[in-house]
Design a protein around this motif. Structure first.
Motif, PDB file in Angstrom:
ATOM      1  N   TYR A 141       0.832  -1.200   0.000  1.00  0.00           N
ATOM      2  CA  TYR A 141       0.000   0.000   0.000  1.00  0.00           C
ATOM      3  C   TYR A 141       0.869   1.253   0.000  1.00  0.00           C
ATOM      4  O   TYR A 141       1.902   1.312   0.677  1.00  0.00           O
ATOM      5  N   ASP A 142       0.419   2.234  -0.747  1.00  0.00           N
ATOM      6  CA  ASP A 142       1.073   3.543  -0.782  1.00  0.00           C
ATOM      7  C   ASP A 142       0.402   4.415   0.274  1.00  0.00           C
ATOM      8  O   ASP A 142      -0.702   4.925   0.072  1.00  0.00           O
ATOM      9  N   PHE A 143       1.073   4.569   1.417  1.00  0.00           N
ATOM     10  CA  PHE A 143       0.459   5.266   2.544  1.00  0.00           C
ATOM     11  C   PHE A 143       0.372   6.774   2.333  1.00  0.00           C
ATOM     12  O   PHE A 143      -0.194   7.477   3.173  1.00  0.00           O
ATOM     13  N   SER A 144       0.921   7.266   1.241  1.00  0.00           N
ATOM     14  CA  SER A 144       0.733   8.682   0.922  1.00  0.00           C
ATOM     15  C   SER A 144      -0.651   8.956   0.342  1.00  0.00           C
ATOM     16  O   SER A 144      -1.073  10.108   0.247  1.00  0.00           O
ATOM     17  N   ASP A 202      -4.762   8.753   0.512  1.00  0.00           N
ATOM     18  CA  ASP A 202      -5.777   8.786   1.567  1.00  0.00           C
ATOM     19  C   ASP A 202      -6.430   7.417   1.733  1.00  0.00           C
ATOM     20  O   ASP A 202      -6.738   6.727   0.749  1.00  0.00           O
ATOM     21  N   ASN A 203      -6.650   7.039   2.986  1.00  0.00           N
ATOM     22  CA  ASN A 203      -7.334   5.799   3.378  1.00  0.00           C
ATOM     23  C   ASN A 203      -6.555   4.530   3.023  1.00  0.00           C
ATOM     24  O   ASN A 203      -7.086   3.427   3.181  1.00  0.00           O
ATOM     25  N   ALA A 204      -5.321   4.667   2.558  1.00  0.00           N
ATOM     26  CA  ALA A 204      -4.537   3.471   2.251  1.00  0.00           C
ATOM     27  C   ALA A 204      -4.220   2.689   3.526  1.00  0.00           C
ATOM     28  O   ALA A 204      -4.260   1.450   3.534  1.00  0.00           O
ATOM     29  N   GLU A 205      -3.925   3.398   4.598  1.00  0.00           N
ATOM     30  CA  GLU A 205      -3.630   2.717   5.861  1.00  0.00           C
ATOM     31  C   GLU A 205      -4.860   1.986   6.388  1.00  0.00           C
ATOM     32  O   GLU A 205      -4.745   0.904   6.983  1.00  0.00           O
ATOM     33  N   THR A 206      -6.044   2.549   6.161  1.00  0.00           N
ATOM     34  CA  THR A 206      -7.280   1.882   6.591  1.00  0.00           C
ATOM     35  C   THR A 206      -7.468   0.558   5.862  1.00  0.00           C
ATOM     36  O   THR A 206      -7.790  -0.468   6.470  1.00  0.00           O
TER      37      THR A 206
END
Length: 276
Positions: free
Chosen positions: A115-118, A120-124
């Protein structure tokens, strides 16, 4: 060869048509470079979504196997509840593919997609993936333990046969696969699981090991199924021609005993019916 002839190799070509073709090729190909990276991210998102889909499907199959063995449902026609659950899993997978393709929340670091944590909502979505993975792995493992118990209990009811190879095979296979995939997930998602950060993924050797594990995980369960499941192993050997196909006597006997219901089936027939 004269010097004039050799120097002509380095002279410019007067064929302006080739120059025009080159300019046209560059103009057409230039916009395709960013499109290529977009398509690659869509492919990565699709692969990652199918990876997530594999866990609930695996759990559903394990539960269905118990229900079939317990004669709660049939093996040829599934009830509406199973179809609804399967439809929900497919819908969730399509949702992940669509959202990931639009937001481009997947990129290709080494050794695999992440996942590209830059975005939005990728961490979710990454957190949801870990939760779904671990919950499904736990439920699948419990289901296979319960399956081994059902085989053990049914053997005790119909005979005094004390061989536990079938149950041991199920437990070994499910335990090994569960630990293998769990360890791989821990190492893969170090950004969210900081307590396994002792594995330095900046080292190329560790990246190569994890990449090999990612490739081999597709073959772990089928290989263990062949090793631990005698019935499937013999069917594969017969299909490949290494063993002669047996007579239909056992199948006829099994069908007769199942239809009559007057006598319990022998333990070796039970092992064939259970697939172990």
């Amino acid at each position: 060869m004269s010097s004039n002839a050799s120097s002509s190799l380095f002279e410019t070509n007067d064929d302006f048509a080739m120059v025009e073709y080159g300019i046209a090729y560059f103009v057409i190909a230039a916009p395709l470079f960013p499109l290529f990276f977009v398509i690659m991210k869509i492919i990565g998102c699709t692969m990652n979504s199918l990876w997530i889909c594999d866990f609930p499907v695996m759990t559903l199959l394990a539960v269905c196997r118990i229900l079939i063995f317990s004669n709660v449902i049939g093996s040829k026609k599934f009830p509406l509840s199973i179809k609804v659950i399967l439809t929900t899993i497919i819908s969730w997978t399509l949702f992940l593919i669509i959202v990931g393709s639009i937001t481009q929340n997947i990129y290709l670091p080494t050794p695999g997609w992440d996942y590209d944590f830059s975005v939005d909502n990728a961490e979710t979505f990454a957190t949801l993936e870990i939760i779904i993975s671990f919950v499904c792995l736990l439920l699948s493992y419990i289901a296979y333990i319960f399956m081994a118990y059902l085989i053990y209990a049914k053997k005790n009811l119909i005979s005094c046969h004390q061989s536990r190879k079938n149950e041991i095979g199920i437990l070994f296979q499910s335990t090994f696969v569960t630990l293998y995939i769990t360890g791989m997930i821990f190492v893969w998602h170090q950004d969210l699981l900081s307590f396994v950060s002792f594995v330095n993924m900046e080292i190329q050797r560790n990246q190569a090991i994890l990449n090999c594990c990612l490739i081999l995980h597709c073959y772990v369960n089928p290989v263990l199924t062949l090793v631990c499941n005698k019935t499937i192993r013999e069917d594969c050997l017969k299909f490949l021609g290494f063993r002669k196909r047996g007579s239909v006597a056992s199948a006829v006997l099994r069908e007769f005993l199942a239809s009559s219901g007057a006598f319990p089936a022998p333990s070796w027939l039970l092992a064939e019916e259970s697939g172990y």
